[in-house]
Motif scaffolding. Structure first.
Motif, PDB file in Angstrom:
ATOM      1  N   LYS A 188       1.028  -1.552   0.382  1.00 47.15           N
ATOM      2  CA  LYS A 188      -0.028  -0.078   0.110  1.00 47.15           C
ATOM      3  C   LYS A 188       0.520   1.292  -0.172  1.00 47.15           C
ATOM      4  CE  LYS A 188      -4.081  -2.448   0.967  1.00 47.15           C
ATOM      5  NZ  LYS A 188      -4.146  -2.569  -0.901  1.00 47.15           N
ATOM      6  N   PRO A 189       0.663   1.807  -0.406  1.00 48.48           N
ATOM      7  CA  PRO A 189      -0.138   1.820  -1.968  1.00 48.48           C
ATOM      8  C   PRO A 189       0.645   0.962  -3.300  1.00 48.48           C
ATOM      9  CG  PRO A 189       1.021   3.835  -2.247  1.00 48.48           C
ATOM     10  CD  PRO A 189       1.429   3.608  -0.546  1.00 48.48           C
ATOM     11  N   VAL A 190      -0.104   0.439  -4.088  1.00 47.80           N
ATOM     12  CA  VAL A 190       0.295   0.132  -5.474  1.00 47.80           C
ATOM     13  C   VAL A 190       1.259   0.714  -6.262  1.00 47.80           C
ATOM     14  CG1 VAL A 190      -0.262  -1.940  -7.102  1.00 47.80           C
ATOM     15  CG2 VAL A 190      -0.891  -1.866  -4.583  1.00 47.80           C
ATOM     16  N   GLN A 191       2.115   0.676  -6.557  1.00 47.27           N
ATOM     17  CA  GLN A 191       2.867   1.245  -7.533  1.00 47.27           C
ATOM     18  C   GLN A 191       3.313   0.502  -8.620  1.00 47.27           C
ATOM     19  OE1 GLN A 191       6.104   3.273  -5.827  1.00 47.27           O
ATOM     20  NE2 GLN A 191       5.257   5.282  -6.527  1.00 47.27           N
ATOM     21  N   THR A 192       2.776   1.040 -10.290  1.00 45.94           N
ATOM     22  CA  THR A 192       2.752   0.398 -11.188  1.00 45.94           C
ATOM     23  C   THR A 192       3.294   0.810 -12.704  1.00 45.94           C
ATOM     24  OG1 THR A 192       0.807  -0.574 -10.796  1.00 45.94           O
ATOM     25  CG2 THR A 192       1.615  -1.671 -13.252  1.00 45.94           C
TER      26      THR A 192
END
Length: 501
Positions: free
Chosen positions: A210-214
């Motif tokens: 958290k948070p998901v970084q892509t």
């Protein structure tokens, strides 16, 4: 019977006397005194003389395993290479029952392939992953998820993007597989109980961060390099926006063949995924229930066992960065503690080693001196990690400090041991600080080297002589037999060659 101390200067190779050789530039006064005045030779610590493919750099695992075994073993890298090299032979990986079980699982659920993607051959090799993908495609397995651990420590610091490009080319060619996560080995391959690092890598694999970084894979490398973050330290990140984590019963295949830096990761993952089948390319621990593809060669007789069988005492001393090497690996790749074997392991610093290049060298020396004063062990195995661990940072001034610290502690330890009638044997398991940067491009070198390592016999009476050799024909496997001769212990009839004249 004589008492012997085997002192391993981890990562201390014998290189050319040039400015990129941090050991030479540090001018280690005591070490140079030993080389000038006491019997010494050079040992091969890489390639075929330690059971690796020709031209393959050695490492701490292979080094200590070979020293303890007193013979050349067929290392995992060689065995796996040979099995993958000809898939049409009777020796193919497809004949191994545990691999057949993995294939069956991967045909029913998409597999997760986890490991270091690198050409170093110290912990893993990219070609093993390539061969694995080809076999899985051939066997009609479902398209797997690849969890990319970047190196930058046993390879150049920004080579990960090249390996990523090579992997993506194969994926495109096969139209098979996808890279879904990326993590630097600093997080995914910690072995010193920095569980916060391991947790970051695990949550990323599970897509629970958290948070998901892509980011796309190549972009993730480029972003890190722009921030001056090298491969080893890349923060865990998702690199496929359509990857949503791990489902029940999806199999995991861990393709690092070296065990010590996978244990924390696999243990924490299993706590999160109790119902997912796990497969490891080699045995990571005798107590793990996971399916193993390649079991390691069994070592029944080691230097430590022989000393114990003679009802003699022994001390193993190191800091936690090298604890497995003076215990598990030196004892033949087993968790056995021999009768009469004592261990003193101090905790390594929890910061990057170039910040405190002295590491725990002073504490290790203090521990050994205090133990010798009270217990007088018959054999001592000590490992000083500075030349290797600080060498891996590529920070030249810090490496100089590390070598000078090590030289001071070596003199302090040897002075005490000689007064207590010990014979001191000084050697190393592989090179590192002997090539700190490329002399032409000035690019820092964080990897091990192919240089030989020193072997010195420092005794009170200086009466020992080594067999003459015009080439570097001795290897790490010749240390155990030499130690037994120095201790005046009868050697086994097979193996355990001695270098004494």
């Amino acid at each position: 019977m004589k008492k012997v101390a085997l002192i391993v200067l981890d990562g201390w190779g014998v290189g050319e006397n040039k400015e990129n050789n941090a050991i030479y530039m540090a001018k280690p006064k005591f070490f140079n005194h030993l080389i000038t005045n006491y019997p010494n030779t050079k040992l091969q610590a890489s390639g075929e003389l330690v059971g690796l493919p020709k031209g393959q750099i050695g490492g701490s695992e292979v080094g200590h395993l070979t020293m303890g075994a007193g013979r050349v073993l067929e290392e995992s890298l060689t065995k796996i290479n040979n099995t993958f090299s000809n898939l049409s032979s009777n020796n193919t990986i497809l004949q191994i029952p545990t691999f057949q079980q993995f294939i069956k699982n991967a045909q029913q659920r998409p597999a997760h392939l986890v490991g270091l993607i690198s050409t170093s051959g110290v912990h893993a090799h990219i070609q093993h992953l390539f061969s694995l993908l080809k076999v899985m495609k051939q066997q009609k397995c479902l398209s797997p998820n690849i969890h990319f651990i970047s190196d930058g420590r046993d390879t150049s610091t920004q080579s990960g993007i090249v390996f990523a490009q090579q992997l993506l080319q194969l994926i495109n060619l096969l139209n098979y597989g996808k890279v879904v996560s990326l993590s630097g080995r600093f997080f995914a391959m910690d072995r010193d109980n920095n569980l916060d690092r391991t947790k970051k890598a695990v949550l990323n694999i599970l897509r629970e961060s958290k948070p998901v970084q892509t980011y796309k894979l190549i972009r993730a490398f480029e972003n890190s390099y722009q921030q001056k973050i090298t491969d080893e330290f890349i923060e865990p990140v998702i690199v496929d926006q359509y990857y949503f984590g791990v489902n029940n019963d999806e199999p995991f295949f861990f393709f690092n063949f070296r065990a010590d830096r996978m244990r924390q990761l696999i243990t924490m993952l299993k706590q999160k995924l109790p119902n997912n089948p796990f497969f490891t390319i080699t045995r990571y621990d005798d107590n793990y229930p996971y399916k193993v593809i390649f079991d390691k060669e069994k070592v029944d007789v080691t230097l430590g066992k022989i000393i114990s069988d003679h009802k003699l005492s022994q001390l193993r001393a190191a800091e936690t960065e090298k604890a497995p090497h003076v215990t598990y690996f030196f004892n033949g790749g087993t968790n056995i503690v021999y009768k009469g074997e004592h261990r003193i392991i101090c905790s390594s610093n929890k910061i990057k080693h170039d910040v405190m290049p002295e590491m725990k060298a002073k504490k290790i020396t203090d521990n050994i001196i205090n133990f010798v004063t009270k217990k007088h062990p018959d054999f001592i195995l000590a490992n000083y990690a500075n030349s290797d661990m600080v060498g891996h940072t590529g920070n030249f001034p810090a490496i100089i400090t590390a070598i000078q610290t090590l030289d001071h502690e070596l003199e302090r330890l040897c002075s005490k041991l000689i007064k207590n009638k010990y014979i001191c044997v000084i050697t190393a398991d592989h090179g590192n600080s002997d090539i700190a940067y490329n002399p032409i491009t000035k690019e820092i070198n964080t990897a091990h080297t192919l240089n030989p390592v020193p072997f010195i016999i420092y005794s009170p009476d200086n009466k020992y002589q080594l067999k003459p050799t015009t080439t570097i024909s001795f290897g790490l496997s010749d240390i155990a037999g030499t130690v037994l001769d120095l201790m005046e212990i009868e050697k086994p009839k097979e193996n355990f060659n001695s270098m004494l004249k």
